[in-house]
Design a protein around this motif. Structure first.
Motif, PDB file in Angstrom:
ATOM      1  N   MET A   1      44.602  35.407  20.210  1.00  0.00           N
ATOM      2  CA  MET A   1      43.726  36.530  19.896  1.00  0.00           C
ATOM      3  C   MET A   1      43.786  37.533  21.045  1.00  0.00           C
ATOM      4  SD  MET A   1      39.714  36.544  18.834  1.00  0.00           S
ATOM      5  CE  MET A   1      38.981  36.016  20.335  1.00  0.00           C
ATOM      6  N   THR A   2      43.924  38.780  20.724  1.00  0.00           N
ATOM      7  CA  THR A   2      43.955  39.819  21.743  1.00  0.00           C
ATOM      8  C   THR A   2      42.593  40.496  21.832  1.00  0.00           C
ATOM      9  OG1 THR A   2      44.712  41.521  20.220  1.00  0.00           O
ATOM     10  CG2 THR A   2      46.410  40.250  21.371  1.00  0.00           C
ATOM     11  N   PHE A   3      42.397  41.180  22.920  1.00  0.00           N
ATOM     12  CA  PHE A   3      41.120  41.829  23.193  1.00  0.00           C
ATOM     13  C   PHE A   3      40.793  42.902  22.160  1.00  0.00           C
ATOM     14  CE2 PHE A   3      37.615  42.360  25.844  1.00  0.00           C
ATOM     15  CZ  PHE A   3      37.379  43.695  26.064  1.00  0.00           C
ATOM     16  N   LYS A   4      41.819  43.556  21.589  1.00  0.00           N
ATOM     17  CA  LYS A   4      41.598  44.669  20.689  1.00  0.00           C
ATOM     18  C   LYS A   4      41.418  44.263  19.228  1.00  0.00           C
ATOM     19  CE  LYS A   4      44.018  47.903  23.626  1.00  0.00           C
ATOM     20  NZ  LYS A   4      45.083  48.867  23.740  1.00  0.00           N
ATOM     21  N   GLU A   5      41.620  42.977  18.913  1.00  0.00           N
ATOM     22  CA  GLU A   5      41.444  42.545  17.533  1.00  0.00           C
ATOM     23  C   GLU A   5      39.978  42.679  17.128  1.00  0.00           C
ATOM     24  OE1 GLU A   5      44.859  39.115  17.259  1.00  0.00           O
ATOM     25  OE2 GLU A   5      42.802  38.594  16.920  1.00  0.00           O
TER      26      GLU A   5
ATOM     27  N   HIS B   1      40.079  41.485  37.059  1.00  0.00           N
ATOM     28  CA  HIS B   1      41.288  40.940  36.441  1.00  0.00           C
ATOM     29  C   HIS B   1      41.948  41.961  35.515  1.00  0.00           C
ATOM     30  CE1 HIS B   1      41.121  36.922  38.068  1.00  0.00           C
ATOM     31  NE2 HIS B   1      39.829  36.907  37.846  1.00  0.00           N
TER      32      HIS B   1
ATOM     33  N   ARG C   1      41.285  42.192  31.532  1.00  0.00           N
ATOM     34  CA  ARG C   1      41.772  41.137  30.650  1.00  0.00           C
ATOM     35  C   ARG C   1      40.589  40.315  30.155  1.00  0.00           C
ATOM     36  NH1 ARG C   1      45.801  37.788  33.783  1.00  0.00           N
ATOM     37  NH2 ARG C   1      45.969  36.662  31.823  1.00  0.00           N
ATOM     38  N   HIS C   2      40.611  39.965  28.893  1.00  0.00           N
ATOM     39  CA  HIS C   2      39.566  39.139  28.303  1.00  0.00           C
ATOM     40  C   HIS C   2      39.709  37.720  28.851  1.00  0.00           C
ATOM     41  CE1 HIS C   2      37.174  37.022  25.311  1.00  0.00           C
ATOM     42  NE2 HIS C   2      36.670  38.202  24.976  1.00  0.00           N
TER      43      HIS C   2
ATOM     44  N   ASN D   1      39.548  34.964  27.482  1.00  0.00           N
ATOM     45  CA  ASN D   1      40.359  34.123  26.589  1.00  0.00           C
ATOM     46  C   ASN D   1      41.849  34.246  26.876  1.00  0.00           C
ATOM     47  OD1 ASN D   1      38.206  33.071  25.182  1.00  0.00           O
ATOM     48  ND2 ASN D   1      38.322  34.555  23.534  1.00  0.00           N
ATOM     49  N   GLU D   2      42.259  35.338  27.490  1.00  0.00           N
ATOM     50  CA  GLU D   2      43.663  35.578  27.784  1.00  0.00           C
ATOM     51  C   GLU D   2      44.070  35.030  29.148  1.00  0.00           C
ATOM     52  OE1 GLU D   2      44.063  39.793  27.568  1.00  0.00           O
ATOM     53  OE2 GLU D   2      43.809  39.841  25.395  1.00  0.00           O
ATOM     54  N   MET D   3      43.122  34.531  29.916  1.00  0.00           N
ATOM     55  CA  MET D   3      43.408  34.072  31.269  1.00  0.00           C
ATOM     56  C   MET D   3      43.672  32.569  31.291  1.00  0.00           C
ATOM     57  SD  MET D   3      40.650  36.151  33.483  1.00  0.00           S
ATOM     58  CE  MET D   3      40.089  37.729  32.905  1.00  0.00           C
TER      59      MET D   3
ATOM     60  N   GLU E   1      42.893  31.424  36.947  1.00  0.00           N
ATOM     61  CA  GLU E   1      42.129  32.668  37.007  1.00  0.00           C
ATOM     62  C   GLU E   1      40.648  32.442  36.689  1.00  0.00           C
ATOM     63  OE1 GLU E   1      45.367  35.854  35.457  1.00  0.00           O
ATOM     64  OE2 GLU E   1      44.850  34.189  34.139  1.00  0.00           O
TER      65      GLU E   1
END
Length: 58
Positions: A1-5, A44, A47-48, A50-52, A56
C-alpha cells in the motif's frame, strides 16, 4: 500500500486520534503525540510508517 492510495480506512493521524480519544487521553497528550508523529514522518522524508523497515521504526 502506498501513501497516496485512497480507501475507506482513516488516515494515520485520524487513526491515532480515534485511538487516543477512545482511551480517554487528554487533548494536550493527543496534540503532543500527533506533533511527534508528524516530526517522525518529516524526518523520514514524508514516508508513511507502513513503508519503512524494522530499523527505521525502532
Amino acid at each position: 500500500m502506498t501513501f497516496k492510495e485512497t480507501n475507506n480506512k482513516p488516515k494515520l493521524l485520524d487513526q491515532v486520534r480515534i485511538a487516543l480519544r477512545t482511551n480517554h487521553y487528554s487533548r494536550k497528550t493527543e496534540e503532543a503525540y500527533i506533533t511527534w508523529i508528524k516530526r517522525y514522518i518529516l524526518f523520514h522524508n514524508k514516508r508513511h510508517p507502513n513503508e519503512m523497515g524494522k530499523d527505521e521504526i525502532q
